[in-house]
Design a protein around this motif. Structure first.
Motif, PDB file in Angstrom:
ATOM      1  N   VAL A 213      -3.062   0.014 -13.836  1.00  0.00           N
ATOM      2  CA  VAL A 213      -4.043  -1.254 -12.607  1.00  0.00           C
ATOM      3  C   VAL A 213      -5.366  -0.988 -12.501  1.00  0.00           C
ATOM      4  O   VAL A 213      -5.964  -1.668 -11.819  1.00  0.00           O
ATOM      5  CB  VAL A 213      -3.778  -0.023 -10.601  1.00  0.00           C
ATOM      6  CG1 VAL A 213      -2.216   0.015 -10.164  1.00  0.00           C
ATOM      7  CG2 VAL A 213      -4.928   1.362  -9.928  1.00  0.00           C
TER       8      VAL A 213
ATOM      9  N   ILE B 291      -8.368  -4.539  -5.582  1.00  0.00           N
ATOM     10  CA  ILE B 291      -8.330  -3.743  -5.193  1.00  0.00           C
ATOM     11  C   ILE B 291      -6.511  -3.078  -4.872  1.00  0.00           C
ATOM     12  O   ILE B 291      -6.526  -4.145  -4.396  1.00  0.00           O
ATOM     13  CB  ILE B 291      -8.543  -3.401  -3.496  1.00  0.00           C
ATOM     14  CG1 ILE B 291     -10.301  -3.205  -3.304  1.00  0.00           C
ATOM     15  CG2 ILE B 291      -8.276  -1.904  -2.971  1.00  0.00           C
ATOM     16  CD1 ILE B 291     -10.908  -2.414  -4.250  1.00  0.00           C
ATOM     17  N   PRO B 292      -6.482  -2.330  -5.820  1.00  0.00           N
ATOM     18  CA  PRO B 292      -4.719  -2.136  -6.082  1.00  0.00           C
ATOM     19  C   PRO B 292      -4.331  -1.931  -5.042  1.00  0.00           C
ATOM     20  O   PRO B 292      -4.933  -1.045  -4.510  1.00  0.00           O
ATOM     21  CB  PRO B 292      -4.701  -0.960  -7.250  1.00  0.00           C
ATOM     22  CG  PRO B 292      -5.942  -0.785  -7.333  1.00  0.00           C
ATOM     23  CD  PRO B 292      -6.970  -1.640  -6.719  1.00  0.00           C
ATOM     24  N   LYS B 293      -2.870  -2.065  -4.578  1.00  0.00           N
ATOM     25  CA  LYS B 293      -2.378  -1.500  -2.919  1.00  0.00           C
ATOM     26  C   LYS B 293      -0.907  -1.149  -3.196  1.00  0.00           C
ATOM     27  O   LYS B 293      -0.798  -1.349  -4.885  1.00  0.00           O
ATOM     28  CB  LYS B 293      -2.209  -2.418  -2.251  1.00  0.00           C
ATOM     29  CG  LYS B 293      -3.421  -3.328  -2.013  1.00  0.00           C
ATOM     30  CD  LYS B 293      -3.812  -3.513  -0.480  1.00  0.00           C
ATOM     31  CE  LYS B 293      -4.819  -3.659   0.220  1.00  0.00           C
ATOM     32  NZ  LYS B 293      -4.565  -4.216   1.873  1.00  0.00           N
TER      33      LYS B 293
END
Lengths: 333, 333
Positions: free
Chosen positions: A248, A254-256
């Motif tokens: 990521v 923003i990584p989820k």
């Protein structure tokens, strides 16, 4: 005398490209009393450098635009006006991506090419080995017979983690992205099993098959979907060592992912991030233990050596395509 | 004699409803030697019971369909053929949702209504208080002057956590869902600041404003979006205590959220789940400390008491709408 220099030109938006770096030439000043002139021999490229290319708060300062990148480097002392460093000796430390540079010697350590290959001081006897050692000692807390899963298993840290876990008597499963890497971690590094995430349809099922007793320790070098699958299989009081999140790092948003909270609660499990410098005051302990294992041949060291100063940016970029096996190092001509 | 009983009729798919419970009547057997007959006085309803209604592996066995629910209950001994339990005394333990039931006394503790109100043994002097105490002692590891954020702050555990954090000299910020609860945590429980997540447009900004020095410890009762916002503000070596995830317990799909890994790594921070029974062998230590604070008036106790055995399921359902202030307890007539 002149030196080539590699500077950060742009902050990468997603995956870094060669356009994010700029080559320049600079005049090397004359040595003053107390200084040494260094010639870079081996330059380490590491995923964490990607984080320093962002302009945001982190554990280390971001790189500045139009200034040289720094990383872990082994260099030769080619001229010395400092009694602590002899001409012809080698040093290791955080240095700039320059062919030649001047230093006061502060924060540099002398390294001995007779005891181990010089490049090993960027890897298994350097920050890579220390990262594996302290992450396992302080967070993983391995017990004999436990199941340890390592993502990024063919990488420098991952392969060292797997070997230490085997030394501690654990069942070790590695995750990597090519069949060649899977072969390597099993035959060269002694992992008990390997999962190729690129060819596996169902990573959760593959993990369940490889870990019939569940997962006690997960060494996480990658984050993202692979790590999400692990949560479903952790045992009571499992420990997840958050060492990296290369999957990521290049994300622009923003990584989820899967929320770990319910898994941590129902298993009384922990996730803990760290950086090796947290344990700086104990590096000597770590190096001694690693050198002992290395000397006995119990800690093998895989490296991918790229030749040529000009190839440093490309070698760095290649990390994000998994082109390295083990520690990625650039040998400066 | 006959007793009313509440059984699990269906495993709730999302939020539990009254249809998931079934009322029945059963015959209470005659007492045998060594047994006691108990009359339920106070029944605790708790969010974690939702987890036991699922048919999946967890730290405790799932409830069985068509069998009575069990939870923490204070009961009166109305008949005794066991010398350890006097008629007229009170006991506390995991008991069934029944008006009357027979027990051997195993795993029950005698409680003294003269020392504290009987309902307090379901709350601040029971598992609620112990949860707050051990979560902070073993994971939070509070230091004077640190900033502590508590979600679900007006709940039983949350309000106790906030009070202990104040006793330890921390700056304490609570998050809750009504202005009334925010007033309560500040005026009754001494929180330094409160955030109403229902009326705040930007929870991240509200947290940043309330925590100018960042967040050192986050006590997480809720999970979900509130917890996601916290990651952006954690300090180096922050500790996140994963106590509950009520925001996602009713989710029918695997809950997703911000990936914590990058935040944990760059801050050398940890997240750890736990359940109070991990510390069962130290309960006496915890109860002694809590009772000492309680006796000195330093640990206030808020409870929402619902009347009537028949209202137990609805009281449980109301937890998920935040209708309770403090510990939710049902007083059986």
């Amino acid at each position: 005398m002149k030196s080539n220099v590699i500077k950060l030109k742009n902050r990468p938006e997603a995956k870094p490209t060669n356009d994010d770096f700029e080559f320049a030439e600079e005049q090397v000043a004359d040595l003053k009393e107390g200084e040494i002139l260094l010639k870079s021999i081996y330059v380490s490229v590491d995923p964490y450098l990607r984080g320093r290319m962002r302009d945001q708060k982190s554990y280390v300062e971001p790189f500045k635009l139009d200034e040289p990148i720094t990383s872990s480097i082994v260099a030769e002392v080619i001229e010395s006006k400092n009694d602590s460093f002899k001409k012809g000796s080698h040093v290791h430390g955080m240095l700039a991506w320059k062919q030649y540079q001047i230093s006061t010697g502060k924060d540099l350590q002398t390294v001995d090419g007779a005891k181990a290959p010089l490049s090993a001081y960027l890897g298994v006897l350097g920050l890579t080995g220390l990262t594996a050692y302290f992450g396992l000692e302080e967070i993983g807390k391995l017990k004999e017979g436990e199941t340890v899963v390592v993502s990024g298993a063919a990488g420098a840290v991952g392969s060292t983690v797997g070997q230490i876990a085997k030394l501690k008597g654990c069942n070790v499963v590695g995750i990597a992205g090519t069949d060649e890497k899977i072969d390597m971690i099993k035959s060269d590094f002694g992992f008990d099993a390997g999962i190729n995430y690129e060819t596996t349809d169902n990573i959760k099922k593959a993990l369940a098959d490889a870990c019939p007793n569940g997962i006690d320790v997960y060494w996480d070098n990658v984050g993202g979907e692979i790590s999400d699958a692990v949560f479903f299989l952790i045992n009571q009081k499992a420990r997840i060592v958050n060492c990296g999140a290369i999957a990521v790092y290049n994300d622009t948003e923003i990584p989820k992912g899967v929320s770990p909270q319910p898994f941590l609660i129902k298993n009384s499990a922990l996730m803990q991030g760290f950086i090796v410098s947290n344990y700086q005051d104990r590096f000597q302990e770590g190096i001694s233990q690693l050198a002992q294992w290395f000397g006995k041949g119990k800690l093998k060291h895989e490296e991918t050596i790229v030749e040529g100063f000009d190839n440093i940016p490309q070698a760095f970029i290649d990390l994000f395509d998994g082109k390295n096996k083990g520690k990625m190092v650039v040998k400066v001509d």
